[in-house]
Design a protein around this motif. Structure first.
Motif, PDB file in Angstrom:
ATOM      1  N   GLY A 113      20.507  30.433 -24.660  1.00 36.76           N
ATOM      2  CA  GLY A 113      20.821  30.506 -26.004  1.00 36.76           C
ATOM      3  C   GLY A 113      21.484  32.008 -26.691  1.00 36.76           C
ATOM      4  N   GLY A 114      21.750  32.600 -26.015  1.00 37.84           N
ATOM      5  CA  GLY A 114      22.318  34.005 -26.341  1.00 37.84           C
ATOM      6  C   GLY A 114      21.706  34.807 -27.541  1.00 37.84           C
ATOM      7  N   LYS A 115      22.403  35.689 -28.072  1.00 36.55           N
ATOM      8  CA  LYS A 115      21.821  36.464 -29.396  1.00 36.55           C
ATOM      9  C   LYS A 115      21.635  35.683 -30.679  1.00 36.55           C
ATOM     10  N   ARG A 116      22.579  34.595 -30.831  1.00 30.98           N
ATOM     11  CA  ARG A 116      22.240  33.939 -31.911  1.00 30.98           C
ATOM     12  C   ARG A 116      21.156  32.756 -32.313  1.00 30.98           C
ATOM     13  N   ASN A 117      20.975  32.235 -30.858  1.00 35.32           N
ATOM     14  CA  ASN A 117      19.872  31.314 -30.840  1.00 35.32           C
ATOM     15  C   ASN A 117      19.060  31.517 -29.731  1.00 35.32           C
ATOM     16  N   PRO A 118      18.261  32.701 -29.726  1.00 31.80           N
ATOM     17  CA  PRO A 118      17.495  32.969 -28.463  1.00 31.80           C
ATOM     18  C   PRO A 118      16.535  31.942 -28.212  1.00 31.80           C
ATOM     19  N   SER A 119      16.144  31.648 -27.075  1.00 30.33           N
ATOM     20  CA  SER A 119      15.222  30.666 -26.813  1.00 30.33           C
ATOM     21  C   SER A 119      14.771  30.813 -24.833  1.00 30.33           C
ATOM     22  N   VAL A 120      13.525  30.187 -24.596  1.00 29.42           N
ATOM     23  CA  VAL A 120      13.626  30.291 -23.275  1.00 29.42           C
ATOM     24  C   VAL A 120      13.381  29.064 -22.740  1.00 29.42           C
ATOM     25  N   LYS A 121      13.531  28.896 -21.181  1.00 24.83           N
ATOM     26  CA  LYS A 121      13.588  27.603 -20.720  1.00 24.83           C
ATOM     27  C   LYS A 121      12.701  27.723 -19.379  1.00 24.83           C
ATOM     28  N   LEU A 122      11.564  26.667 -19.201  1.00 25.33           N
ATOM     29  CA  LEU A 122      10.921  26.753 -18.136  1.00 25.33           C
ATOM     30  C   LEU A 122      11.513  26.234 -16.847  1.00 25.33           C
ATOM     31  N   ARG A 123      11.646  27.081 -15.885  1.00 26.91           N
ATOM     32  CA  ARG A 123      12.475  26.620 -14.612  1.00 26.91           C
ATOM     33  C   ARG A 123      11.545  26.261 -13.452  1.00 26.91           C
ATOM     34  N   VAL A 124      10.090  27.030 -13.136  1.00 32.69           N
ATOM     35  CA  VAL A 124       9.393  26.769 -12.156  1.00 32.69           C
ATOM     36  C   VAL A 124       7.981  26.808 -12.897  1.00 32.69           C
ATOM     37  N   ALA A 125       7.011  26.007 -12.719  1.00 34.43           N
ATOM     38  CA  ALA A 125       5.753  25.951 -13.012  1.00 34.43           C
ATOM     39  C   ALA A 125       4.721  26.574 -12.281  1.00 34.43           C
ATOM     40  N   LEU A 126       4.076  27.492 -12.405  1.00 34.59           N
ATOM     41  CA  LEU A 126       3.339  28.018 -11.453  1.00 34.59           C
ATOM     42  C   LEU A 126       1.854  27.380 -11.681  1.00 34.59           C
ATOM     43  N   GLU A 127       1.276  26.492 -10.732  1.00 38.38           N
ATOM     44  CA  GLU A 127       0.091  25.682 -10.931  1.00 38.38           C
ATOM     45  C   GLU A 127      -0.987  26.287  -9.961  1.00 38.38           C
ATOM     46  N   ASN A 128      -2.497  26.034 -10.331  1.00 39.63           N
ATOM     47  CA  ASN A 128      -3.483  26.353  -9.703  1.00 39.63           C
ATOM     48  C   ASN A 128      -3.693  25.134  -8.851  1.00 39.63           C
ATOM     49  N   ARG A 129      -3.623  24.064  -8.970  1.00 41.43           N
ATOM     50  CA  ARG A 129      -3.606  22.700  -8.001  1.00 41.43           C
ATOM     51  C   ARG A 129      -2.302  21.980  -8.429  1.00 41.43           C
ATOM     52  N   VAL A 130      -2.061  21.072  -7.205  1.00 41.49           N
ATOM     53  CA  VAL A 130      -1.100  19.946  -7.566  1.00 41.49           C
ATOM     54  C   VAL A 130      -1.497  18.824  -6.650  1.00 41.49           C
ATOM     55  N   PHE A 131      -1.421  17.654  -7.385  1.00 39.94           N
ATOM     56  CA  PHE A 131      -2.024  16.270  -6.975  1.00 39.94           C
ATOM     57  C   PHE A 131      -0.715  15.617  -6.127  1.00 39.94           C
ATOM     58  N   TYR A 132      -1.021  15.116  -4.955  1.00 38.02           N
ATOM     59  CA  TYR A 132      -0.157  14.367  -4.290  1.00 38.02           C
ATOM     60  C   TYR A 132      -0.865  13.057  -4.192  1.00 38.02           C
ATOM     61  N   ARG A 133       0.310  12.020  -4.247  1.00 37.51           N
ATOM     62  CA  ARG A 133      -0.312  10.561  -3.864  1.00 37.51           C
ATOM     63  C   ARG A 133       0.046  10.331  -2.406  1.00 37.51           C
ATOM     64  N   LYS A 134      -0.772   9.469  -1.728  1.00 31.16           N
ATOM     65  CA  LYS A 134      -0.323   9.180  -0.316  1.00 31.16           C
ATOM     66  C   LYS A 134       0.968   8.507  -0.194  1.00 31.16           C
ATOM     67  N   ARG A 135       1.959   8.993   0.484  1.00 29.94           N
ATOM     68  CA  ARG A 135       3.230   8.220   0.741  1.00 29.94           C
ATOM     69  C   ARG A 135       3.597   7.653   2.028  1.00 29.94           C
ATOM     70  N   LEU A 136       2.940   8.023   3.046  1.00 31.16           N
ATOM     71  CA  LEU A 136       3.274   8.043   4.393  1.00 31.16           C
ATOM     72  C   LEU A 136       2.031   7.406   5.292  1.00 31.16           C
TER      73      LEU A 136
END
Length: 199
Positions: A148-171
């Protein structure tokens, strides 16, 4: 952890059809037949990986491999080595992956991932450039980017850091390999025996 399954064959019925001279060649016929089925099984599993995973790398797809049978060892082994099995395990079993020492990075921003759906340049670190930083914002741990630069500063999440991730069975590794073997082993064995008998 190596994901694997043995391929064997019951040749009792085949032996009954052969004379004494032909029986001497059974180990060669059986090993060739097992290997033919094994290659079919490998290709079937590779096809499953290519279809059901999100843009898997060739290294992942080609990880399904085979130790071929020999006349003195009538058993083939279809397997996925440890290096690929470690990150494919949850795709076969489903369930939760719990972080050890470091949290698990989960890409949120599509611009952060490559053509295979993986985080770009992850081996060199999650932060790219001066505008990115790791912080907890509004209760979310992750890699954030200043926008957003100096006029409209903001932040954007690019990578979340998780304690656990759930997976569904695919294969289905065992079901896929066993299905190919069950549907093909006797047919291929009989074909190879008939071909040899006609010589």
């Amino acid at each position: 952890m190596t994901i694997k399954i043995d391929i064997k064959s019951n040749v009792k019925d085949v032996r009954k059809k052969l004379n004494i001279f032909q029986k001497k060649h059974i180990p060669f016929i059986v090993s060739d037949s097992i290997n033919e089925v094994g290659v079919k099984a490998v290709n079937a599993m590779r096809s499953q990986l290519a279809k059901k995973l999100d843009r898997p790398k060739p290294f992942t797809v080609k990880g399904v491999n085979i130790y071929k049978a020999k006349p003195k060892d009538l058993s083939a082994l279809v397997f996925i080595p440890d290096i690929q099995a470690r990150y494919l395990e949850k795709q076969f079993e489903g369930g939760a992956k719990i972080a050890d020492k470091k949290k698990i990075p989960v890409p949120v921003d599509k611009a952060k991932i490559d053509n295979y759906g993986n985080i770009r340049g992850r081996r060199k670190g999650l932060i790219k450039g001066d505008k990115e930083f790791i912080a907890n914002i509004k209760g979310i741990d992750g890699v954030w980017r200043r926008v957003g630069g100096k006029r409209n500063p903001s932040v954007k999440l690019r990578v979340a850091l998780e304690n656990r991730v759930f997976y569904r069975k695919r294969l289905e590794f065992y079901k896929t390999i066993s299905g190919v073997v069950k549907n093909n082993i006797n047919k291929i064995l009989n074909k190879n025996v008939s071909r040899y008998v006609r010589r």
